[in-house]
Motif scaffolding. Sequence first.
Motif, PDB file in Angstrom:
ATOM      1  N   UNK A   1     -14.675 -18.289   3.276  1.00 36.81           N
ATOM      2  CA  UNK A   1     -15.897 -19.473   3.266  1.00 36.81           C
ATOM      3  C   UNK A   1     -16.049 -20.284   4.561  1.00 36.81           C
ATOM      4  N   UNK A   2     -14.840 -20.332   5.175  1.00 38.61           N
ATOM      5  CA  UNK A   2     -14.670 -21.124   6.476  1.00 38.61           C
ATOM      6  C   UNK A   2     -13.849 -20.330   7.519  1.00 38.61           C
ATOM      7  N   UNK A   3     -14.207 -20.281   8.718  1.00 34.77           N
ATOM      8  CA  UNK A   3     -13.448 -19.525   9.461  1.00 34.77           C
ATOM      9  C   UNK A   3     -14.016 -19.810  10.895  1.00 34.77           C
ATOM     10  N   UNK A   4     -13.095 -19.629  11.981  1.00 28.77           N
ATOM     11  CA  UNK A   4     -13.184 -19.970  13.457  1.00 28.77           C
ATOM     12  C   UNK A   4     -12.531 -18.828  14.266  1.00 28.77           C
ATOM     13  N   UNK A   5     -13.155 -18.515  15.150  1.00 26.35           N
ATOM     14  CA  UNK A   5     -12.529 -17.695  15.970  1.00 26.35           C
ATOM     15  C   UNK A   5     -12.155 -18.416  17.310  1.00 26.35           C
ATOM     16  N   UNK A   6     -11.030 -18.701  17.687  1.00 24.76           N
ATOM     17  CA  UNK A   6     -10.705 -19.910  18.567  1.00 24.76           C
ATOM     18  C   UNK A   6      -9.908 -18.643  19.694  1.00 24.76           C
ATOM     19  N   UNK A   7     -10.481 -18.931  20.741  1.00 21.85           N
ATOM     20  CA  UNK A   7     -10.007 -18.106  22.063  1.00 21.85           C
ATOM     21  C   UNK A   7      -9.242 -18.920  22.901  1.00 21.85           C
ATOM     22  N   UNK A   8      -8.159 -18.565  23.354  1.00 21.28           N
ATOM     23  CA  UNK A   8      -7.423 -19.242  24.336  1.00 21.28           C
ATOM     24  C   UNK A   8      -7.100 -18.598  25.440  1.00 21.28           C
ATOM     25  N   UNK A   9      -8.102 -18.912  26.470  1.00 25.89           N
ATOM     26  CA  UNK A   9      -8.385 -18.261  27.862  1.00 25.89           C
ATOM     27  C   UNK A   9      -7.319 -17.965  28.963  1.00 25.89           C
ATOM     28  N   UNK A  10      -6.499 -19.175  28.642  1.00 29.38           N
ATOM     29  CA  UNK A  10      -5.299 -19.459  29.623  1.00 29.38           C
ATOM     30  C   UNK A  10      -3.942 -18.735  29.101  1.00 29.38           C
ATOM     31  N   UNK A  11      -4.100 -18.070  28.109  1.00 27.26           N
ATOM     32  CA  UNK A  11      -2.832 -17.975  27.479  1.00 27.26           C
ATOM     33  C   UNK A  11      -2.682 -16.391  27.416  1.00 27.26           C
ATOM     34  N   UNK A  12      -1.302 -15.858  27.342  1.00 26.74           N
ATOM     35  CA  UNK A  12      -0.850 -14.640  27.190  1.00 26.74           C
ATOM     36  C   UNK A  12      -0.749 -14.386  25.728  1.00 26.74           C
ATOM     37  N   UNK A  13       0.739 -14.193  25.443  1.00 30.57           N
ATOM     38  CA  UNK A  13       1.166 -13.970  24.091  1.00 30.57           C
ATOM     39  C   UNK A  13       1.596 -15.329  23.359  1.00 30.57           C
ATOM     40  N   UNK A  14       1.666 -16.312  24.113  1.00 32.35           N
ATOM     41  CA  UNK A  14       2.172 -17.574  23.307  1.00 32.35           C
ATOM     42  C   UNK A  14       1.291 -18.684  23.709  1.00 32.35           C
TER      43      UNK A  14
ATOM     44  N   UNK B   1      -7.311 -30.407  14.729  1.00 30.87           N
ATOM     45  CA  UNK B   1      -8.774 -30.249  14.178  1.00 30.87           C
ATOM     46  C   UNK B   1      -8.947 -29.699  12.953  1.00 30.87           C
ATOM     47  N   UNK B   2      -8.327 -28.289  12.716  1.00 30.74           N
ATOM     48  CA  UNK B   2      -8.305 -27.498  11.717  1.00 30.74           C
ATOM     49  C   UNK B   2      -7.512 -28.265  10.382  1.00 30.74           C
ATOM     50  N   UNK B   3      -6.587 -29.100  10.520  1.00 32.04           N
ATOM     51  CA  UNK B   3      -5.954 -29.799   9.534  1.00 32.04           C
ATOM     52  C   UNK B   3      -6.928 -30.948   8.825  1.00 32.04           C
ATOM     53  N   UNK B   4      -7.655 -31.560   9.790  1.00 36.24           N
ATOM     54  CA  UNK B   4      -8.570 -32.630   9.411  1.00 36.24           C
ATOM     55  C   UNK B   4      -9.712 -31.737   8.637  1.00 36.24           C
ATOM     56  N   UNK B   5     -10.100 -30.690   8.952  1.00 33.76           N
ATOM     57  CA  UNK B   5     -11.170 -29.942   8.256  1.00 33.76           C
ATOM     58  C   UNK B   5     -11.115 -29.578   6.727  1.00 33.76           C
ATOM     59  N   UNK B   6      -9.393 -29.126   6.604  1.00 27.70           N
ATOM     60  CA  UNK B   6      -9.315 -28.609   5.272  1.00 27.70           C
ATOM     61  C   UNK B   6      -8.431 -29.681   4.293  1.00 27.70           C
TER      62      UNK B   6
END
Length: 60
Positions: free
Chosen positions: A26-39, A54-59
Motif C-alpha cells: 500500500x505504501x513503499x519508497x525506494x531510498x537510495x543512499x548514494x554516498x554509502x557502501x554497505x552501512x 520521516x518514515x516513522x511519522x508516515x506510519x
Amino acid sequence: MPPPAHPPLVSGWLLAKQYYDRLKAPRKAFILFEKSGHDPAWEEAQRFNSELVRIHKLVN
C-alpha cells in the motif's frame, strides 16, 4: 528510474530497484543512499536517521 548522478558505492542498486518495482504494498519508497557502501547507518548517519524519522511519522 535513471541512474544516480554519482552511483552508490554498492553497485547492486539497480537489481534492488527492479525487485522493489515488483513488490506490491500500500505504501513503499525506494531510498537510495548514494554516498554509502554497505552501512548507510554509519556512512550517512544524519540522512539515515532523518529517513527513519520521516518514515516513522508516515506510519504512525
